[in-house]
Design an enzyme around this catalytic site. Structure first.
Site, PDB file in Angstrom:
ATOM      1  N   ASP A   1       0.852  -1.207   0.000  1.00 61.64           N
ATOM      2  CA  ASP A   1       0.000   0.000   0.000  1.00 61.64           C
ATOM      3  C   ASP A   1       0.875   1.240   0.000  1.00 61.64           C
ATOM      4  OD1 ASP A   1      -2.195   1.638   0.145  1.00 61.64           O
ATOM      5  OD2 ASP A   1      -2.658   1.214   2.228  1.00 61.64           O
TER       6      ASP A   1
ATOM      7  N   GLU B   1      -3.353  10.469   0.028  1.00 64.14           N
ATOM      8  CA  GLU B   1      -4.534   9.596  -0.045  1.00 64.14           C
ATOM      9  C   GLU B   1      -4.903   9.066   1.320  1.00 64.14           C
ATOM     10  OE1 GLU B   1      -6.880   5.903  -0.339  1.00 64.14           O
ATOM     11  OE2 GLU B   1      -4.853   6.058   0.422  1.00 64.14           O
ATOM     12  N   GLU B   2      -3.870   8.801   2.135  1.00 66.66           N
ATOM     13  CA  GLU B   2      -4.123   8.170   3.436  1.00 66.66           C
ATOM     14  C   GLU B   2      -4.753   9.136   4.436  1.00 66.66           C
ATOM     15  OE1 GLU B   2      -4.041   5.131   3.801  1.00 66.66           O
ATOM     16  OE2 GLU B   2      -2.477   4.223   2.574  1.00 66.66           O
TER      17      GLU B   2
HETATM   18 ZN   LIG Z   1      -3.687   2.688  -0.274  1.00 64.06          ZN
END
Ligand SMILES: [Zn+2]
Length: 345
Positions: A89, A120-121
């Protein structure tokens, strides 16, 4: 640089959300050295999305995010797996996408772009900024990568984040009748939330609620005047019925402060792929100008964000083939083989 070396090279550059600048520069230099046109799109003072392509108006884009959750865990490997932060990830995914794009390019296919976002996180800030980029207008298919065990995700749940706040009246704890406890009010509300059955959806599955944070009060001998809890609801319906249900639980006992909301998303179904609904949220709800979304990537979401994060090397290799096949399929067909699923009534 082969697939595994590329994965480890990306993992070696720490890029916890907010600190993605170095990995973005590395990707720019690497892709430029391979002959790609690379643009950095500023998101904040030291955060840039990486937007890269071969011809000026690619129809198919591969995308994922460059940031990771903390803490940085350097890469390690054995014969089967690569371990460490970002392995699944999502730096292994970036490596698989670049490898797939380079393979297609060797076959003369250049109608491809690569989009790598920041943040994004946390709040998908990078994706929100990328959505305004003019090159998105020509994009027909956006294949986003997140760990789906190489299955094609045809739906992803939404996320509704909010605080519930209560207030009361401070008093000496020996004289509770003089005060009004905000914590007791909050506990009552949370107990009701825990026993509330929120609407589910046949396609997306169960709506789930996490009471993720809780706080309040000032001292052990003071009736607490303030309290609050942070809640994340994994949405399987639109936000409204869930918010209505929540407001009818909280009533006038507390206040709801909405932090953010992304609604569930349905994605493209493609023949010949194992398909499933995933529970996590991605950049996709914020990339609405980037054509029809798809979601597929190597690795398991169950090890993402953990200290034991890893990706199977054979899954990385398999993902390269899947990305190549998807892109060939989209560029070869004029939408004939691809059925867009219609919104349920
Ligand atoms: Zn991700």
């Amino acid at each position: 640089m082969n697939l595994f070396e590329l994965t480890k090279a990306l993992m070696n550059i720490p890029s916890v959300s907010g600190e993605e600048e170095a990995v973005g520069f590395w990707l720019r230099d690497h892709l430029e050295s391979l002959g790609w046109t690379v643009k950095l799109q500023a998101v904040s003072k030291n955060q840039n999305n990486v937007i890269t392509y071969l011809n000026d108006t690619p129809r198919v884009w591969l995308s994922t995010h460059m940031d990771t959750v903390p803490p940085f865990i350097p890469p390690n490997e054995d014969d089967e797996k690569i371990y460490g932060r970002g392995s699944c990830d999502a730096k292994g995914i970036i490596a698989a996408q670049i490898t797939a794009a380079e393979q297609l390019r060797k076959e003369g296919i250049e109608d491809i772009g690569l989009l790598y976002t920041v943040e994004e996180e946390r709040a998908s800030t990078g994706a929100k900024v990328a959505n305004n980029h003019p090159i998105a207008a020509k994009c027909e298919y956006l294949i986003n990568g997140e760990p789906t065990d190489n299955d094609l995700a045809i739906g992803s749940k939404g996320t509704f984040r909010l605080n519930i706040k209560t207030s009361g009246k401070a008093a000496h704890s020996a004289y509770p009748e003089q005060g009004d406890s905000a914590i007791e009010k909050l506990l009552d509300i949370l107990e009701d939330v825990r026993h509330t059955k929120f609407p589910d959806d046949d396609f997306f599955g169960e709506t789930t609620v996490n009471i993720g944070t809780i706080g309040g009060g000032t001292a052990l001998n003071v009736i607490p005047p303030q309290a609050g809890a942070g809640i994340a609801i994994r949405l399987t319906t639109k936000r409204q019925p869930i918010e209505d249900a929540l407001r009818s639980v909280v009533r006038d006992r507390g206040e709801i402060e909405v932090l953010s909301c992304s609604e569930p998303v349905r994605m493209l179904e493609v023949d010949g792929f194992k398909q499933k609904v995933v529970r996590f949220t991605t950049d996709i709800p914020y990339l609405t100008n980037w054509g029809q979304p798809l979601l597929l990537g190597p690795g398991s979401i169950l090890v993402a964000h953990t200290k034991d994060e890893f990706v199977l090397k054979r899954d990385l290799e398999k993902a390269v083939g899947l990305y190549v096949n998807l892109i060939k399929k989209f560029l070869a067909t004029e939408n004939t083989e691809i059925t867009e699923i219609t919104e349920k009534t």
